[in-house]
Motif scaffolding. Structure first.
Motif, PDB file in Angstrom:
ATOM      1  N   PRO A  19       0.832  -1.215   0.000  1.00  0.00           N
ATOM      2  CA  PRO A  19       0.000   0.000   0.000  1.00  0.00           C
ATOM      3  C   PRO A  19       0.860   1.255   0.000  1.00  0.00           C
ATOM      4  N   PRO A  53      -0.435   5.260  -0.740  1.00  0.00           N
ATOM      5  CA  PRO A  53      -1.428   6.192  -1.287  1.00  0.00           C
ATOM      6  C   PRO A  53      -0.786   7.236  -2.202  1.00  0.00           C
ATOM      7  N   GLY A  64      -5.239   6.309   3.724  1.00  0.00           N
ATOM      8  CA  GLY A  64      -4.172   5.553   3.079  1.00  0.00           C
ATOM      9  C   GLY A  64      -2.996   5.318   4.004  1.00  0.00           C
ATOM     10  N   GLU A 116      -3.676   2.610   6.440  1.00  0.00           N
ATOM     11  CA  GLU A 116      -3.462   1.293   5.835  1.00  0.00           C
ATOM     12  C   GLU A 116      -1.972   0.949   5.801  1.00  0.00           C
ATOM     13  N   TYR A 152      -0.134  -2.296   7.564  1.00  0.00           N
ATOM     14  CA  TYR A 152       0.710  -3.166   6.737  1.00  0.00           C
ATOM     15  C   TYR A 152       2.098  -3.328   7.358  1.00  0.00           C
TER      16      TYR A 152
END
Length: 457
Positions: A283, A285, A334, A337, A341
């Protein structure tokens, strides 16, 4: 002789680099004979010239031919003597505090880089070696903060943007700051200054006293894009490739505002990395955003990415038009996330070790006429390699537009020649022509733009 108002002053460091070895001092002696001295002089003049109305590095360096900076070793530490410095960097003959801090940041980074190279502690032959080098440069600068949760939003965009676009970047910065995010930019004017300026107000509203305004630059671009005074952490990386890697290693997400060739270079860089097979699940963003008037700009950029890198590359970013609050909300989500992660994989918050960066994105590219003409730009390449070569093409255009060495090279040998597949050259030509028409290749009011390139199918 220059007719500009200048000042002589003596300054001492505050907070970092109070001492140097005798060898380091010798390298920085103001004899003008050493590469280290010349590099530091160039960076110091750029920092002192903050707020300049020119983005031509050659013009800026030539405007102060008598500028000098001398280093003196004292029992209690070091002292810098600056001669014939731009007067705007002083108030009542005292150097502005942010300017003084940034000059010593430049000295710190140049000395450390030189020391690492002299002692051959850098492995340039492997991607891991170069990443380790970037890590050590950032750690030496105090940029890496362990224990701090991810909240660094990188903002990219042009130094030559109009007032409406600048105001928009400032509003986005304000929304980011309200959500507790820090700001990292290329440290210059325009879209690099706006988000920092906006976030200072919202950080004050939220009583955030440790807000970070991180500026990452390199010696080739610093004269054309002098650090804006809001920057409270300045790091000078050795070249554009190290600088770009530093952005994606310390940043937790990226927002791209309107810009020109340099912004296109940055977008191609990050997309090329994200398109690497090992990064497809990672991930990160990536948002493209501007005011309503910038929608055609982003649409053309989007079409260019589709024509060159394809549909999959277009899926790696989101375009948000004229909605600063949504940009900030999406970036915050974002980054949340990203946090999860990295928690799951025990990766550091402060440095993105898991991101795979191919060696082709790390190797310094020297934009000579021969190197620009030799670039392979065709659809037979893997998509991340095509992105790497397109990035190099834009890097050369940036050099020819604003960098001292590139400008002199174009003056001497004429425009670069860039060749490739017709179905890539056509959208590239349309994109560059749009940049010219929208005054994105150089600052408005500095004369007509003369292309430093010629496209060949």
């Amino acid at each position: 002789m220059s007719d500009r108002v200048t000042v002589n002053a003596s300054i001492t460091p505050k907070g970092s680099l109070e001492t140097l070895s005798q060898r380091e001092v010798q390298q920085l002696r103001a004899t003008g004979s050493g590469a280290t001295y010349k590099l530091f002089r160039q960076c110091a003049l750029a920092i002192l010239n903050t707020g300049s109305d020119s983005d031509n590095a050659k013009t800026i360096l030539e405007a102060y031919p008598d500028f000098d900076v001398r280093i003196h070793q004292q029992d209690r530490g070091i002292r810098l003597e600056v001669l014939n410095a731009p007067a705007d960097a002083f108030v009542d003959n005292e150097m502005i505090a942010s300017t003084r801090e940034m000059i010593f940041s430049a000295l710190r980074d140049i000395i450390y880089t030189q020391s690492e190279l002299e002692h051959k502690r850098v492995d340039f032959e492997t991607p891991e070696g170069i990443t380790d080098y970037v890590f050590h440069l950032l750690r030496n600068a105090g940029t890496l903060r362990s224990g701090r949760e991810p909240r660094m939003a990188v903002c990219w965009g042009g130094h030559s943007i109009n007032k409406e676009e600048y105001k928009y970047t400032k509003t986005v910065g304000h929304e980011l700051g309200l959500r507790g995010l820090d700001i990292c930019t290329g440290c210059g004017p325009g879209a690099m200054k706006g988000p920092m300026k906006g976030s200072t107000i919202s950080h004050a509203k939220q009583r955030i006293r440790d807000g970070r305004y991180l500026g990452l630059t390199e010696p080739g671009i610093i004269a054309a894009e002098a650090p804006n005074p809001i920057v409270n952490e300045l790091v000078i990386l050795p070249d554009i490739e190290k600088r770009l890697e530093a952005f994606v290693r310390v940043g937790h997400g990226i927002i791209i505002f309107p810009g020109g060739a340099g912004t296109a270079e940055e977008l191609l860089y990050v997309l090329g990395i994200l398109m690497h097979p090992e990064n497809r699940e990672l991930p990160f963003p990536l948002i493209l955003s501007g005011p309503a008037s910038a929608e055609p700009y982003f649409q053309q950029l989007h079409e260019f990415i589709g024509a060159t890198l394809g549909f999959e590359a277009q899926q790696r970013y989101r375009i948000i038009i004229d909605d600063p609050a949504m940009v900030a909300r999406e970036m915050k989500l974002g980054i949340d996330e990203v946090t999860r992660y990295r928690q799951q994989r025990n990766d550091a918050y402060y440095f993105n070790w898991l991101l795979k960066i191919d060696h082709s994105f790390q190797q310094p590219f020297e934009p000579t006429h021969a190197n620009m003409a030799a670039l392979e730009i065709h659809h037979g390449l893997p998509v991340h390699e095509l992105a790497a070569n397109l990035r190099r093409a834009f890097s050369g255009i940036v050099a020819g537009n604003v960098k001292d060495q590139g400008i002199r090279l174009i003056e001497r040998e004429g425009p670069y020649e860039i060749q490739g597949d017709p179905n890539i050259m056509q959208p590239l030509d349309e994109l560059l022509q749009a940049f010219v028409q929208q005054h994105r290749m150089k600052l408005p009011g500095t004369g007509d733009y003369v292309p430093c390139y010629r496209l060949v199918s």
